[in-house]
Scaffold this motif. Structure first.
Motif, PDB file in Angstrom:
ATOM      1  N   CYS A  47      -0.864  -5.485  -8.468  1.00 22.98           N
ATOM      2  CA  CYS A  47      -0.808  -4.233  -7.905  1.00 22.98           C
ATOM      3  C   CYS A  47       0.306  -3.491  -7.968  1.00 22.98           C
ATOM      4  CB  CYS A  47      -1.293  -3.936  -6.669  1.00 22.98           C
ATOM      5  SG  CYS A  47      -3.387  -4.603  -6.666  1.00 22.98           S
ATOM      6  N   THR A  48       1.490  -4.163  -7.417  1.00 18.69           N
ATOM      7  CA  THR A  48       2.815  -3.886  -7.291  1.00 18.69           C
ATOM      8  C   THR A  48       3.403  -3.581  -8.817  1.00 18.69           C
ATOM      9  OG1 THR A  48       3.300  -5.223  -5.445  1.00 18.69           O
ATOM     10  CG2 THR A  48       5.112  -4.311  -6.582  1.00 18.69           C
ATOM     11  N   PHE A  49       3.057  -4.342  -9.632  1.00 19.02           N
ATOM     12  CA  PHE A  49       3.399  -4.265 -11.203  1.00 19.02           C
ATOM     13  C   PHE A  49       2.708  -2.885 -11.676  1.00 19.02           C
ATOM     14  CE2 PHE A  49       2.909  -4.663 -15.678  1.00 19.02           C
ATOM     15  CZ  PHE A  49       4.150  -5.126 -16.096  1.00 19.02           C
ATOM     16  N   THR A  50       1.619  -2.612 -11.312  1.00 19.22           N
ATOM     17  CA  THR A  50       1.033  -1.614 -11.924  1.00 19.22           C
ATOM     18  C   THR A  50       1.551  -0.011 -11.461  1.00 19.22           C
ATOM     19  OG1 THR A  50      -1.127  -2.901 -12.158  1.00 19.22           O
ATOM     20  CG2 THR A  50      -1.343  -0.441 -12.062  1.00 19.22           C
ATOM     21  N   TRP A  76       1.847  10.770  -8.380  1.00 15.86           N
ATOM     22  CA  TRP A  76       3.021  10.761  -7.653  1.00 15.86           C
ATOM     23  C   TRP A  76       2.793  10.080  -6.083  1.00 15.86           C
ATOM     24  CZ3 TRP A  76       7.300   9.064  -9.325  1.00 15.86           C
ATOM     25  CH2 TRP A  76       7.725   9.523 -10.978  1.00 15.86           C
ATOM     26  N   ASP A  77       1.824  11.100  -5.477  1.00 20.89           N
ATOM     27  CA  ASP A  77       1.812  10.819  -4.086  1.00 20.89           C
ATOM     28  C   ASP A  77       1.200   9.518  -3.700  1.00 20.89           C
ATOM     29  OD1 ASP A  77       2.946  13.388  -3.368  1.00 20.89           O
ATOM     30  OD2 ASP A  77       1.024  14.372  -3.509  1.00 20.89           O
ATOM     31  N   VAL A  78      -0.140   9.321  -4.669  1.00 22.54           N
ATOM     32  CA  VAL A  78      -0.693   8.022  -4.064  1.00 22.54           C
ATOM     33  C   VAL A  78       0.157   6.897  -4.630  1.00 22.54           C
ATOM     34  CG1 VAL A  78      -2.752   6.755  -4.908  1.00 22.54           C
ATOM     35  CG2 VAL A  78      -2.927   9.397  -4.418  1.00 22.54           C
ATOM     36  N   GLY A  79       0.828   6.841  -6.041  1.00 25.42           N
ATOM     37  CA  GLY A  79       1.564   5.741  -6.476  1.00 25.42           C
ATOM     38  C   GLY A  79       2.697   5.509  -5.586  1.00 25.42           C
ATOM     39  N   VAL A  80       3.555   6.276  -4.990  1.00 28.39           N
ATOM     40  CA  VAL A  80       4.542   6.114  -4.409  1.00 28.39           C
ATOM     41  C   VAL A  80       4.273   5.737  -3.006  1.00 28.39           C
ATOM     42  CG1 VAL A  80       6.827   7.190  -3.144  1.00 28.39           C
ATOM     43  CG2 VAL A  80       6.212   7.665  -5.733  1.00 28.39           C
ATOM     44  N   GLY A  81       3.338   6.386  -2.371  1.00 30.51           N
ATOM     45  CA  GLY A  81       2.735   6.017  -0.919  1.00 30.51           C
ATOM     46  C   GLY A  81       2.091   4.614  -0.962  1.00 30.51           C
ATOM     47  N   CYS A  82       1.341   4.328  -1.898  1.00 29.94           N
ATOM     48  CA  CYS A  82       0.848   2.820  -1.652  1.00 29.94           C
ATOM     49  C   CYS A  82       1.875   1.859  -2.180  1.00 29.94           C
ATOM     50  CB  CYS A  82      -0.152   2.599  -2.959  1.00 29.94           C
ATOM     51  SG  CYS A  82      -1.822   3.626  -2.704  1.00 29.94           S
ATOM     52  N   LEU A  83       2.769   2.077  -3.039  1.00 30.45           N
ATOM     53  CA  LEU A  83       3.961   1.170  -3.355  1.00 30.45           C
ATOM     54  C   LEU A  83       4.988   0.869  -2.037  1.00 30.45           C
ATOM     55  CD1 LEU A  83       5.180  -0.711  -5.337  1.00 30.45           C
ATOM     56  CD2 LEU A  83       6.801   1.368  -6.023  1.00 30.45           C
ATOM     57  N   ILE A  84       5.147   2.028  -1.406  1.00 34.16           N
ATOM     58  CA  ILE A  84       5.790   1.657  -0.206  1.00 34.16           C
ATOM     59  C   ILE A  84       5.153   1.076   0.948  1.00 34.16           C
ATOM     60  CG2 ILE A  84       6.993   3.377   1.855  1.00 34.16           C
ATOM     61  CD1 ILE A  84       7.786   5.293  -0.245  1.00 34.16           C
ATOM     62  N   ALA A  85       3.811   1.457   1.045  1.00 36.02           N
ATOM     63  CA  ALA A  85       2.967   0.394   1.924  1.00 36.02           C
ATOM     64  C   ALA A  85       3.199  -1.095   1.800  1.00 36.02           C
ATOM     65  CB  ALA A  85       1.714   1.026   1.937  1.00 36.02           C
ATOM     66  N   PHE A 439      11.881  -0.787  -9.334  1.00 39.37           N
ATOM     67  CA  PHE A 439      11.619   0.285 -10.273  1.00 39.37           C
ATOM     68  C   PHE A 439      11.803   1.427  -9.293  1.00 39.37           C
ATOM     69  CE2 PHE A 439       9.472  -3.265 -12.641  1.00 39.37           C
ATOM     70  CZ  PHE A 439      10.084  -2.933 -13.794  1.00 39.37           C
ATOM     71  N   VAL A 440      11.774   1.517  -7.894  1.00 36.12           N
ATOM     72  CA  VAL A 440      11.830   2.707  -7.064  1.00 36.12           C
ATOM     73  C   VAL A 440      13.110   3.008  -7.390  1.00 36.12           C
ATOM     74  CG1 VAL A 440      12.133   3.353  -4.867  1.00 36.12           C
ATOM     75  CG2 VAL A 440      10.106   2.389  -5.187  1.00 36.12           C
TER      76      VAL A 440
END
Length: 507
Positions: A47-50, A76-85, A439-440
């Protein structure tokens, strides 16, 4: 594009990236690991890689305009938000929880301990930005900008170190100018040294084994003599006790010992006692000899390891010299000169930005500047706006591919290096955390390379209130230091390959 086509493309690319992350983890870590495989750990990594790769993909989509603007904003909102969580909450908590459970802590206590660690991690993450230019706290502590800003400090540092090493190591690897001409005689001399050291190590280990067997034999003999002495003394005491009580026992034992010691046979109680003392002295001498031999064995083992590594480096240098004379070597040499020019320009530009405090992200992107320079000196009538878009796409795609490739190669090397001494689960969780942070930071630092109209979208997706100039200066500073330090290390390594041949080791 319609909503259906947008959704289909998102699902298709997300599924392909998830499968790629799952496959990479299987081949990089679990291929040589026969233990239990944690499905949730693999899910976290994939999931993190994706999500990380989707951010890079969205940067390209912004330039090309493949998805509709509402779909890109949503992604952008979903991807960055889920990655930060995942990076800030899920991975630190679960990593600590797994470590506690593996060490035998009960599940309830492990869950509580993981919560305490998560609180400490969040506090440390917050304290890390106290003395750095971070977003204003009046908008809240748990915002996207706060998380991205603090995580990017770690990611930018990691990127700068890898980039500084790469800008020095790649020319050294590709240019035939740095190829050492290793003679067969040098290899043979080093092989004789290694063989002599290994033979001396074998002899020393054999001698030490003999001494240990002798020490064991002396110890057994001493224990037998001590048992015999105790038995004789007990018999004498019993004999004396029968003749006159307690005082008579000791007196009788003392007289008997003296008589036996003065007899010509010399095999009485006192003789056995003296023999036991002599055996103890021999045993101590033997143990001291074993300790000295162990020091010599350790020294020889270090010598063998050093000679083996040196021989391996010289063999690799010789193979590299042979390769440089082939067609592939000529191509790599030409590519090495291109990389050298690019690396020198990158170092010069970084130093220029640090010295003159040039602001990053101001003005046209590099592709637009280069294209404008070429059109000014070449009388070619082209649509500059159209070519800028396509060349920017190509430039960003190359940067994305190189960053992704470099991270995967570095990750694979690290996992294979530490795979035998560390739990694969802990390694995967640690690498997953670094991957997301990396990647961030890539998206944050790649913003000045985009056309100006796309920079606001990236800034808004990352939180908006981010001091981009600070991160570029931070990157340039660590990049220059890493390049200089890597240059020093490679110089030492290069000079070590041309050392004079020494005499073979003699015992």
């Amino acid at each position: 594009m319609t909503g259906f086509s947008d959704g289909f493309l998102i699902l298709l690319s997300g599924g392909a990236l998830f499968f790629g992350g799952w496959t990479f983890l299987e081949r990089a870590v679990y291929q040589d690991y026969d233990g239990e495989r944690q499905p949730f750990v693999r899910l976290l990594f994939s999931c993190t890689f994706t999500l990380s790769a989707i951010m890079l993909e969205l940067v390209l989509f912004e330039i090309v305009g493949i998805l509709s603007e509402p779909a890109r904003v949503l992604m952008w909102d979903v991807g960055v938000g889920c990655l930060i969580a995942i990076l800030v909450f899920a991975l630190p908590y679960y990593h600590c929880f797994r470590i506690l459970v593996v060490n035998g802590v009960k599940l309830e206590r492990a869950a509580g301990g993981a919560l305490v660690f998560l609180a400490a991690f969040l506090f440390a993450l917050w304290r890390m930005g106290v003395h750095l230019p971070m977003p204003r706290e009046d908008q809240g502590l748990f915002t996207r900008a706060q998380a991205v800003s603090r995580l990017s400090v770690i990611g930018v540092c990691m990127m700068a170190i890898l980039s500084g090493f790469g800008v020095v190591n790649l020319p050294y690897t590709y240019l035939s100018f740095f190829v050492k001409d290793i003679r067969d005689k040098d290899l043979q001399v080093l092989q004789v040294e290694l063989q002599g050291a290994m033979e001396a190590l074998t002899r020393k280990k054999r001698d030490m084994m003999v001494r240990r067997m002798e020490a064991r034999r002396l110890k057994e003999l001493r224990e037998e003599q001590n048992a015999s002495t105790r038995f004789s003394l007990h018999s004498f005491i019993r004999f004396g006790s029968a003749d006159g009580g307690a005082n008579g026992a000791y007196h009788g034992a003392y007289e008997t010992v003296n008589n036996k010691a003065n007899s010509s046979k010399g095999s009485g109680f006192l003789g056995r006692l003296v023999s036991s003392v002599i055996q103890s002295s021999k045993e101590e001498e033997c143990e001291g000899s074993i300790a000295d031999m162990q020091l010599e064995v350790d020294t020889l083992q270090e010598l063998c390891s050093s000679l083996f590594l040196e021989l391996n480096d010289m063999q690799a240098a010789r193979d590299r010299a042979l390769l440089s004379r082939t067609c592939e070597g000529y191509v790599k040499n030409a590519f090495g000169y291109i990389i050298t020019v690019f690396g020198l320009l990158k170092l010069t530009w970084a130093c220029y930005c640090l010295v003159f405090r040039r602001r990053a992200g101001v003005g046209a992107d590099p592709v637009t500047r280069v294209l404008g320079f070429l059109l000014a000196y070449i009388n070619v009538h082209v649509d500059a706006k159209l070519w800028t878009q396509y060349l920017s796409l190509l430039f960003i795609a190359v940067l994305m591919a190189l960053n992704l490739r470099r991270f995967l190669i570095t990750t694979t090397k690290f996992l294979r290096w530490r795979g035998g001494s560390t739990s694969p689960t802990s390694l995967v969780l640690f690498i997953t955390e670094l991957m997301g942070i990396y990647f961030v930071s890539v998206v944050l630092l790649i913003r000045p390379n985009l056309p100006e109209k796309h920079r606001g979208v990236i800034a808004k997706a990352l939180g908006g209130d981010i001091q981009f100039e600070f991160y570029h200066r931070f990157f340039d500073a660590i990049f220059v230091v890493s390049a200089v330090f890597s240059l020093f290390l490679l110089s030492v390594h290069h000079n070590s390959l041309s050392r004079p041949a020494s005499k073979p080791y003699m015992d």
